[in-house]
Design a protein around this motif. Sequence first.
Motif, PDB file in Angstrom:
ATOM      1  N   ARG A  74       0.731  -1.304  -0.069  1.00 23.04           N
ATOM      2  CA  ARG A  74       0.074  -0.054  -0.067  1.00 23.04           C
ATOM      3  C   ARG A  74       1.029   1.377   0.044  1.00 23.04           C
ATOM      4  NH1 ARG A  74      -5.402  -1.584   0.836  1.00 23.04           N
ATOM      5  NH2 ARG A  74      -5.636   0.364  -0.178  1.00 23.04           N
ATOM      6  N   HIS A  75       2.110   1.277   0.035  1.00 28.14           N
ATOM      7  CA  HIS A  75       3.025   2.392  -0.008  1.00 28.14           C
ATOM      8  C   HIS A  75       3.992   2.295  -1.400  1.00 28.14           C
ATOM      9  CE1 HIS A  75       3.211   3.206   4.562  1.00 28.14           C
ATOM     10  NE2 HIS A  75       2.010   3.444   4.197  1.00 28.14           N
ATOM     11  N   PHE A  76       3.561   3.317  -2.255  1.00 29.23           N
ATOM     12  CA  PHE A  76       4.255   3.475  -3.251  1.00 29.23           C
ATOM     13  C   PHE A  76       5.630   4.000  -3.172  1.00 29.23           C
ATOM     14  CE2 PHE A  76       0.021   2.204  -4.627  1.00 29.23           C
ATOM     15  CZ  PHE A  76      -0.123   2.466  -6.009  1.00 29.23           C
ATOM     16  N   THR A  77       6.506   3.297  -2.298  1.00 32.75           N
ATOM     17  CA  THR A  77       7.975   3.913  -2.248  1.00 32.75           C
ATOM     18  C   THR A  77       8.944   3.624  -3.500  1.00 32.75           C
ATOM     19  OG1 THR A  77       8.687   1.970  -1.382  1.00 32.75           O
ATOM     20  CG2 THR A  77       7.705   3.640   0.249  1.00 32.75           C
ATOM     21  N   PRO A  78       9.754   4.300  -3.797  1.00 33.36           N
ATOM     22  CA  PRO A  78      10.547   3.803  -5.139  1.00 33.36           C
ATOM     23  C   PRO A  78      10.963   2.663  -4.782  1.00 33.36           C
ATOM     24  CG  PRO A  78      11.044   6.278  -4.135  1.00 33.36           C
ATOM     25  CD  PRO A  78      10.335   5.528  -3.231  1.00 33.36           C
ATOM     26  N   ALA A  79      11.395   1.928  -3.704  1.00 37.12           N
ATOM     27  CA  ALA A  79      11.928   0.609  -3.529  1.00 37.12           C
ATOM     28  C   ALA A  79      10.963  -0.284  -3.984  1.00 37.12           C
ATOM     29  CB  ALA A  79      12.664   0.287  -2.261  1.00 37.12           C
ATOM     30  N   THR A  88      14.578  -0.762 -11.448  1.00 35.95           N
ATOM     31  CA  THR A  88      15.800  -0.358 -10.775  1.00 35.95           C
ATOM     32  C   THR A  88      15.600   1.176  -9.996  1.00 35.95           C
ATOM     33  OG1 THR A  88      16.889   0.819 -12.641  1.00 35.95           O
ATOM     34  CG2 THR A  88      17.624  -1.755 -12.017  1.00 35.95           C
ATOM     35  N   THR A  89      16.289   1.570  -9.378  1.00 34.73           N
ATOM     36  CA  THR A  89      16.208   2.966  -8.714  1.00 34.73           C
ATOM     37  C   THR A  89      17.635   3.628  -8.648  1.00 34.73           C
ATOM     38  OG1 THR A  89      16.607   2.390  -6.281  1.00 34.73           O
ATOM     39  CG2 THR A  89      14.334   2.342  -7.063  1.00 34.73           C
ATOM     40  N   THR A 166      17.003  24.239 -11.625  1.00 37.74           N
ATOM     41  CA  THR A 166      17.418  23.536 -10.745  1.00 37.74           C
ATOM     42  C   THR A 166      16.469  22.393 -10.395  1.00 37.74           C
ATOM     43  OG1 THR A 166      18.733  25.442  -9.763  1.00 37.74           O
ATOM     44  CG2 THR A 166      18.263  23.573  -8.161  1.00 37.74           C
ATOM     45  N   PRO A 167      16.877  20.996 -10.476  1.00 36.32           N
ATOM     46  CA  PRO A 167      15.961  20.005 -10.174  1.00 36.32           C
ATOM     47  C   PRO A 167      15.863  19.675  -8.729  1.00 36.32           C
ATOM     48  CG  PRO A 167      18.067  19.159 -10.772  1.00 36.32           C
ATOM     49  CD  PRO A 167      18.172  20.732 -11.040  1.00 36.32           C
ATOM     50  N   VAL A 168      14.662  19.290  -8.170  1.00 41.00           N
ATOM     51  CA  VAL A 168      14.580  18.754  -6.841  1.00 41.00           C
ATOM     52  C   VAL A 168      15.265  17.340  -6.560  1.00 41.00           C
ATOM     53  CG1 VAL A 168      12.547  20.091  -6.401  1.00 41.00           C
ATOM     54  CG2 VAL A 168      12.343  17.740  -7.104  1.00 41.00           C
ATOM     55  N   ALA A 169      15.601  17.159  -5.246  1.00 46.39           N
ATOM     56  CA  ALA A 169      16.120  15.896  -5.056  1.00 46.39           C
ATOM     57  C   ALA A 169      14.867  15.012  -5.329  1.00 46.39           C
ATOM     58  CB  ALA A 169      16.370  15.852  -3.565  1.00 46.39           C
ATOM     59  N   SER A 170      15.107  13.778  -6.028  1.00 44.20           N
ATOM     60  CA  SER A 170      14.029  12.644  -6.306  1.00 44.20           C
ATOM     61  C   SER A 170      14.958  11.536  -6.514  1.00 44.20           C
ATOM     62  CB  SER A 170      13.487  13.302  -7.401  1.00 44.20           C
ATOM     63  OG  SER A 170      14.340  13.655  -8.688  1.00 44.20           O
ATOM     64  N   THR A 171      13.961  10.277  -6.812  1.00 43.99           N
ATOM     65  CA  THR A 171      14.519   8.971  -7.157  1.00 43.99           C
ATOM     66  C   THR A 171      13.822   8.412  -8.333  1.00 43.99           C
ATOM     67  OG1 THR A 171      14.673   8.555  -4.875  1.00 43.99           O
ATOM     68  CG2 THR A 171      14.605   6.650  -6.195  1.00 43.99           C
ATOM     69  N   ASP A 172      14.567   8.326  -9.418  1.00 48.28           N
ATOM     70  CA  ASP A 172      14.239   7.657 -10.577  1.00 48.28           C
ATOM     71  C   ASP A 172      13.928   6.204 -10.600  1.00 48.28           C
ATOM     72  OD1 ASP A 172      14.032   8.181 -13.364  1.00 48.28           O
ATOM     73  OD2 ASP A 172      15.614   6.321 -13.455  1.00 48.28           O
ATOM     74  N   VAL A 173      12.781   5.828 -10.942  1.00 47.27           N
ATOM     75  CA  VAL A 173      12.550   4.253 -11.275  1.00 47.27           C
ATOM     76  C   VAL A 173      12.388   3.894 -12.793  1.00 47.27           C
ATOM     77  CG1 VAL A 173      10.806   2.534 -10.686  1.00 47.27           C
ATOM     78  CG2 VAL A 173      11.368   4.234  -8.896  1.00 47.27           C
ATOM     79  N   GLN A 174      13.096   2.905 -12.927  1.00 47.15           N
ATOM     80  CA  GLN A 174      13.150   2.451 -14.193  1.00 47.15           C
ATOM     81  C   GLN A 174      12.349   0.940 -14.212  1.00 47.15           C
ATOM     82  OE1 GLN A 174      14.228   3.743 -17.231  1.00 47.15           O
ATOM     83  NE2 GLN A 174      14.659   5.743 -15.987  1.00 47.15           N
ATOM     84  N   ALA A 175      11.371   0.856 -15.060  1.00 45.86           N
ATOM     85  CA  ALA A 175      10.655  -0.507 -15.099  1.00 45.86           C
ATOM     86  C   ALA A 175      10.627  -1.469 -16.089  1.00 45.86           C
ATOM     87  CB  ALA A 175       9.135  -0.077 -15.131  1.00 45.86           C
TER      88      ALA A 175
END
Length: 250
Positions: A74-79, A88-89, A166-175
């Motif tokens: 139920r939590h859409f975390t990057p991991a 991958t993240t 300037t980008p914000v700190a974020s996490t990229d998810v590749q599917a």
Amino acid sequence: MGVAFIGKAKVYVADYAGAAAFEGRSFEYLENVSKISISFAEEEKKLSDYASTSGGVDASVKRVSDIAGSIDLRHFTPANLARVFWGTTAVLNTTPIVGESGYKLTAGKFIPTKRLINTSVAPVLKKGATTILTADYTVTQGGILVAGTITTGSVSSGDAITIDYTPVASTDVQALVNSAPNVSLYFDGVNEVDGKKYVGKIWLAKLGVAQNVEFIGDDFGTLSLSVTIQKDETIVTAGKSQYFEMQQVT
């Protein structure tokens, strides 16, 4: 005397590593899991009773043909997203980007930038050396919405531009860049009816890919995926299951 059961649990997952004991694997908390279940499929062979005109079964054999499970995260975390999308993240930094190209300033259209924008630092749009007037666009965290009429001199709809931001700190998810992962699962639970502890250990499971993921909806999102429980041949202790184990306070 038995007691009814309503289970709640914290669920942990680790990459399967046959060279390491179950307890020595690096388990990660999956956060709020609303369901974890196991089901068995069986096949049966029957020998008819040919000695009786009434028919019947002379003998039968039943075998388990599949051990499947399902998990609802139920939590859409990057991991979690990377795990259920076989991906991958990567952590993305906040280094300012200068002269990012590949964009066109088209009246009334939206430009999605390659990174999420820190809107507290105003982006700068340019056509060559000409800076686009801020009246000609609106900044969102996802990109640039171009005004219906472009007023900057010597700039026309459809012109190629560059963007400084300037980008914000974020996490990229590749599917879908990996194959289905083999994992170990541990659930640390309690029976709500009597408050007694139970734990489950699934030695080796293959995760399916997430199904019917709603990124827009009126209800809380769910990452639902199937699990195939496999035989772990590294377990050779007599009397110990090669599939899974349960322990329960009595």
